[in-house]
Each structure stands twice: as structure tokens, then as C-alpha cells.
Design a protein around this motif. Structure first.
Motif, short mmCIF file in Angstrom:
data_model
loop_
_atom_site.label_atom_id
_atom_site.label_comp_id
_atom_site.label_asym_id
_atom_site.label_seq_id
_atom_site.Cartn_x
_atom_site.Cartn_y
_atom_site.Cartn_z
N THR A 132 0.83 -1.20 0.00
CA THR A 132 0.00 0.00 0.00
C THR A 132 0.87 1.26 0.00
N GLY A 133 2.14 1.12 -0.38
CA GLY A 133 3.03 2.26 -0.51
C GLY A 133 2.85 2.96 -1.86
N GLN A 174 0.81 -7.33 1.24
CA GLN A 174 1.36 -7.28 2.59
C GLN A 174 1.99 -5.92 2.86
N ASP A 175 1.78 -5.38 4.04
CA ASP A 175 2.42 -4.12 4.43
C ASP A 175 2.47 -4.06 5.95
N LEU A 176 3.49 -3.39 6.45
CA LEU A 176 3.59 -3.21 7.91
C LEU A 176 2.53 -2.23 8.39
N PHE A 177 2.28 -1.20 7.57
CA PHE A 177 1.24 -0.21 7.88
C PHE A 177 0.22 -0.25 6.75
N GLY A 210 2.10 -7.42 7.81
CA GLY A 210 3.28 -8.23 8.09
C GLY A 210 4.55 -7.42 7.97
N THR A 257 11.00 -8.12 8.13
CA THR A 257 12.13 -8.51 8.97
C THR A 257 11.82 -9.78 9.77
N LEU A 310 8.65 -4.60 -2.29
CA LEU A 310 8.80 -3.14 -2.29
C LEU A 310 8.85 -2.57 -0.88
N GLY A 316 10.19 -1.51 2.77
CA GLY A 316 11.49 -1.15 3.33
C GLY A 316 11.56 0.32 3.70
N ALA A 317 12.75 0.70 4.18
CA ALA A 317 13.01 2.11 4.47
C ALA A 317 13.32 2.79 3.15
N TYR A 370 21.39 4.44 3.51
CA TYR A 370 20.28 3.95 2.67
C TYR A 370 20.82 3.46 1.32
N VAL A 383 14.30 5.67 -10.30
CA VAL A 383 14.73 7.04 -10.05
C VAL A 383 13.64 7.65 -9.17
N1 LIG Z 1 9.63 6.28 -4.68
C1 LIG Z 1 10.87 6.50 -5.10
O1 LIG Z 1 11.18 7.58 -5.61
C2 LIG Z 1 11.92 5.41 -4.97
C3 LIG Z 1 13.20 5.66 -5.53
C4 LIG Z 1 14.18 4.66 -5.42
C5 LIG Z 1 13.89 3.46 -4.78
N2 LIG Z 1 12.65 3.26 -4.25
C6 LIG Z 1 12.40 1.98 -3.55
O2 LIG Z 1 11.14 1.44 -3.96
C7 LIG Z 1 10.54 0.74 -2.85
C8 LIG Z 1 9.12 1.25 -2.64
O3 LIG Z 1 9.18 2.65 -2.38
P1 LIG Z 1 7.89 3.56 -2.22
O4 LIG Z 1 8.23 4.88 -2.79
O5 LIG Z 1 6.68 2.83 -2.66
O6 LIG Z 1 7.90 3.71 -0.63
P2 LIG Z 1 6.67 3.81 0.39
O7 LIG Z 1 7.23 4.28 1.69
O8 LIG Z 1 5.56 4.60 -0.20
O9 LIG Z 1 6.25 2.28 0.52
C9 LIG Z 1 7.00 1.35 1.25
C10 LIG Z 1 6.01 0.53 2.05
O10 LIG Z 1 6.74 -0.44 2.80
C11 LIG Z 1 6.12 -0.57 4.06
N3 LIG Z 1 7.12 -1.08 5.00
C12 LIG Z 1 8.16 -0.43 5.55
N4 LIG Z 1 8.88 -1.26 6.33
C13 LIG Z 1 8.27 -2.48 6.25
C14 LIG Z 1 8.54 -3.73 6.81
N5 LIG Z 1 9.57 -3.91 7.64
N6 LIG Z 1 7.73 -4.78 6.50
C15 LIG Z 1 6.67 -4.61 5.67
N7 LIG Z 1 6.34 -3.41 5.12
C16 LIG Z 1 7.14 -2.37 5.40
C17 LIG Z 1 5.64 0.82 4.41
O11 LIG Z 1 4.55 0.75 5.33
C18 LIG Z 1 5.21 1.37 3.06
O12 LIG Z 1 3.82 1.21 2.80
C19 LIG Z 1 11.47 0.94 -1.66
O13 LIG Z 1 12.33 -0.17 -1.56
C20 LIG Z 1 12.29 2.16 -2.04
O14 LIG Z 1 13.56 2.17 -1.43
C21 LIG Z 1 11.66 4.21 -4.32
#
Ligand SMILES: NC(=O)c1ccc[n+]([C@@H]2O[C@H](COP(=O)([O-])OP(=O)(O)OC[C@H]3O[C@@H](n4cnc5c(N)ncnc54)[C@H](O)[C@@H]3O)[C@@H](O)[C@H]2O)c1
Length: 318
Positions: free
Chosen positions: A10-11, A31-34, A52, A55, A75, A77-78, A144, A172
Motif C-alpha cells: 500500500t506504498g 502485505q504491508d507493515l502499515f 506483516g 524482517t 517493495l 522497506g526504508a 540507505y 529514479v
Molecule cells: N519512490 C521512489 O522515488 C523510490 C526511488 C528509489 C527506490 N525506491 C524503492 O522502492 C521501494 C518502494 O518505495 P515507495 O516509494 O513505494 O515507498 P513507500 O514508503 O511509499 O512504501 C514502502 C512501504 O513499505 C512498508 N514497509 C516499511 N517497512 C516495512 C517492513 N519492515 N515490512 C513490511 N512493510 C514495510 C511501508 O509501510 C510502506 O507502505 C522501496 O524499496 C524504495 O527504497 C523508491
């Protein structure tokens, strides 16, 4: 049709990945932590939602086994450096290795996961090489960024040692309706303010007016992950985002003004770091060739769509 686990579902990127996979008829565990099911729209009713933490290896194994999962888009992560570096290492290095390990143990057919364009160093380190392809040396300069390089190396080892079928995509800065306020959320914040007629600034992180960047709309980077989890085994393991458009910051501001002529928009005041910001530009041709994805949106069509969504959302609240 495949049974697919999407982590971080849901990110910003996970939500359109999940929606697109549902539209293609796949059976999804989201699946998502939040968990924020509202981000999935109508697709929320079509998927199995699981709260879920990646880690937690035992929890991950149980979700995969119980759900008879065949493929994974990872997807979660931090998404940037936090004030606690160990959080980044846990969520990214431990979380991603857990996903590879669980996939190995349960013979998952493909893992497509998110690395980052942040694996590269500052562009001045590459001299006049032009667009950076995947053969260029990485040079991470934050925890990071280093966590993503570590995950890339671990993915290559799982491929070589265990023949795990892994595909890593380096997004990017990807923007879209979803996260506001930090990293790529700063772009969404700017678009939302412009849409609602509020004073706005374009984030300073992209540098001064003449600096160049490569926009990538969330729907397009999501299509890249969808292809990455579904295409027949590609030749390579690591892929830059399939970028094509390059804009200067000045052209970006001009695009906003073309779409909303009376926008109150300027470039954010820059500190020393931003005035010398120098983001490497990527060659996205490998992903275009092997994953068969080219961006469908330009920056202009993407912000037109976002502006329309933000205005509809506001109209619905009054
Ligand atoms: N958006 C960007 O510009 C961008 C650029 C480079 C890389 N990325 C990578 O793409 C991926 C997705 O990014 P995004 O922009 O959708 O981020 P986002 O923060 O919107 O989504 C990440 C999701 O992961 C969940 N999450 C965090 N820790 C978790 C855990 N331990 N277990 C389960 N869920 C967890 C969060 O709740 C969140 O919903 C990440 O790995 C990020 O590093 C994104």
C-alpha cells in the motif's frame, strides 16, 4: 494467472503495482507493515490483505506457504535515510535477504525487488560519461544507498549460489498521488498545492534551474515491476528504471505553468548542498529492451492526471 505476494503493497509504488496485477487477473496477497487499503481503491476488495513485517522470516515463510505464493514483488522497506541507520539496515538488508531466503526455501519462481538509482555516486565522479548504464561502478554515500548496494550483491549471490530467479529494479525519484512531504513525496506536495491554487515551491533537492533530472510517474515505475515479476527470465539481474524523459528544473517549472498558468510556483530556496546538487542521469535502455517497458506518461501528462485527482478529492470533501 499467478499467485503473487506484493510487500509494501500500500506504498507509493506498491499500490499501483497491486492494482495493475489485479487488473491483469492475478491473485494477490498484499502485505504491508502499515496497511492502508484505501490506496488500493476497488482492488482492495480483490486482494488478500496481510499486515506483516519483512524482517520477520518466520512470518514471511508462513504467508508464502499458506498462500501458495508463486512469485513476489518486494517493495517494503526504508525509503530514505532515517535518523537511526540501523532501522535502514534492518528493513532493507535484513528484510530483503529474508525475502530471498524465504523464496529459496519455498521454490518461489521469481522475486522482483526494488533497489534504487541511489546506488550511484555523485555525477561528477563519473566525468563526461553521459547516461550511466548498469555496468558503471556504484558509489553509495549514505547508509540507505549502501543498503541497496548490499541487497544487489546479495541478490547476485542468491542467483549464483541457489539459482534464485531475481530481478532488481533501480527506480529514479518516482512521484505520484500517495506519500506527501519527504523524498519523492515533495513533488506530490508541490503538485497538490498547485492543483488547489496554494503557493508552492518545487523541491530544492533537484538543484538549480539548469540542473537535469529524470521524472518517473508511479504508474510507469509500477508497470516496470509488473513486467519484472512476469516476463520470462531476462538475461540480466539488475535494471535501471526505463527512463526516457530528461528535464531541467527550469523546464519543469515551465511545464507546471503550461498546465496551470496562474500557478503560484517557484523554486525552493536552496542551501549549499542543493545549489551544487548533481544527480546522475541513468540509461534506461536495458529495462526497455529486456522487460519491454517504456514510460507511457510524460511529466506533463502525469501532473495533469495528479492535478485532476487532487481537485476531485477536494471537491468530494466540500
Ligand atoms: N519512490 C521512489 O522515488 C523510490 C526511488 C528509489 C527506490 N525506491 C524503492 O522502492 C521501494 C518502494 O518505495 P515507495 O516509494 O513505494 O515507498 P513507500 O514508503 O511509499 O512504501 C514502502 C512501504 O513499505 C512498508 N514497509 C516499511 N517497512 C516495512 C517492513 N519492515 N515490512 C513490511 N512493510 C514495510 C511501508 O509501510 C510502506 O507502505 C522501496 O524499496 C524504495 O527504497 C523508491
Amino acid at each position: 494467472m499467478a499467485r503473487i505476494l506484493v510487500t509494501g503493497a500500500t506504498g507509493l509504488i506498491g499500490a499501483p503495482v497491486t492494482r495493475q496485477l489485479v487488473e491483469l487477473g492475478h491473485s494477490i496477497i498484499a502485505q504491508d507493515l502499515f496497511l492502508n487499503p484505501g490506496r488500493l481503491g476497488a482492488a482492495a476488495d480483490e486482494v488478500e490483505l496481510v499486515r506483516g513485517d519483512v524482517t520477520d522470516l518466520v512470518g514471511l515463510l508462513s504467508t508464502l506457504k499458506r498462500g501458495k505464493v508463486e512469485r513476489i514483488v518486494h517493495l517494503a522497506g526504508a525509503v530514505a535515510d532515517t535518523i537511526v541507520p540501523m532501522q535502514v539496515v534492518m528493513a532493507n538488508c535484513v528484510g530483503t535477504t529474508n525475502v530471498f531466503e524465504a523464496a529459496r526455501i519455498l521454490d518461489v519462481e521469481r522475486v522482483c525487488w526494488a533497489s534504487s538509482s541511489g546506488v550511484y555516486g555523485r555525477s561528477q565522479e563519473y566525468g563526461a560519461t553521459g547516461l550511466l548504464d548498469e555496468d558503471q561502478l556504484v558509489g553509495p554515500f549514505t547508509v540507505y544507498r549502501a543498503s541497496k548496494v548490499t541487497c544487489e550483491q546479495v541478490s547476485l549471490a542468491y542467483r549464483d549460489q541457489y539459482d534464485l530467479d531475481v530481478v532488481g529494479i533501480r527506480p529514479v525519484t518516482s512521484y505520484g498521488v500517495g506519500r506527501l512531504g519527504s523524498g519523492s513525496g515533495l513533488i506530490a506536495d508541490t503538485v497538490r498545492r498547485v492543483a488547489l491554487g496554494e503557493p508552492a515551491v518545487f523541491p530544492a533537492m533537484f538543484g538549480p534551474r539548469e540542473a537535469k533530472w529524470q521524472p518517473m510517474y508511479a504508474a510507469d515505475i509500477a508497470r516496470t515491476f509488473v513486467a519484472g515479476v512476469l516476463v520470462p527470465r531476462p538475461e540480466h539481474v539488475i535494471f535501471n528504471a526505463p527512463v526516457s524523459e530528461i528535464l531541467t528544473v527550469g523546464e519543469t517549472l515551465e511545464t507546471f505553468r503550461q498546465v496551470v498558468p496562474d500557478a503560484h510556483l517557484d523554486l525552493a530556496t536552496m542551501g549549499a548542498a542543493e545549489s551544487s546538487a548533481d544527480i546522475p542521469l541513468l540509461d534506461g535502455s536495458r529495462a526497455q529492451r529486456e522487460l519491454g517497458v517504456v514510460p507511457e506518461y510524460t511529466f506533463r501528462t502525469a501532473i495533469e492526471e495528479m492535478i485532476s485527482i487532487y481537485r476531485q478529492e477536494q471537491a468530494a470533501t466540500v
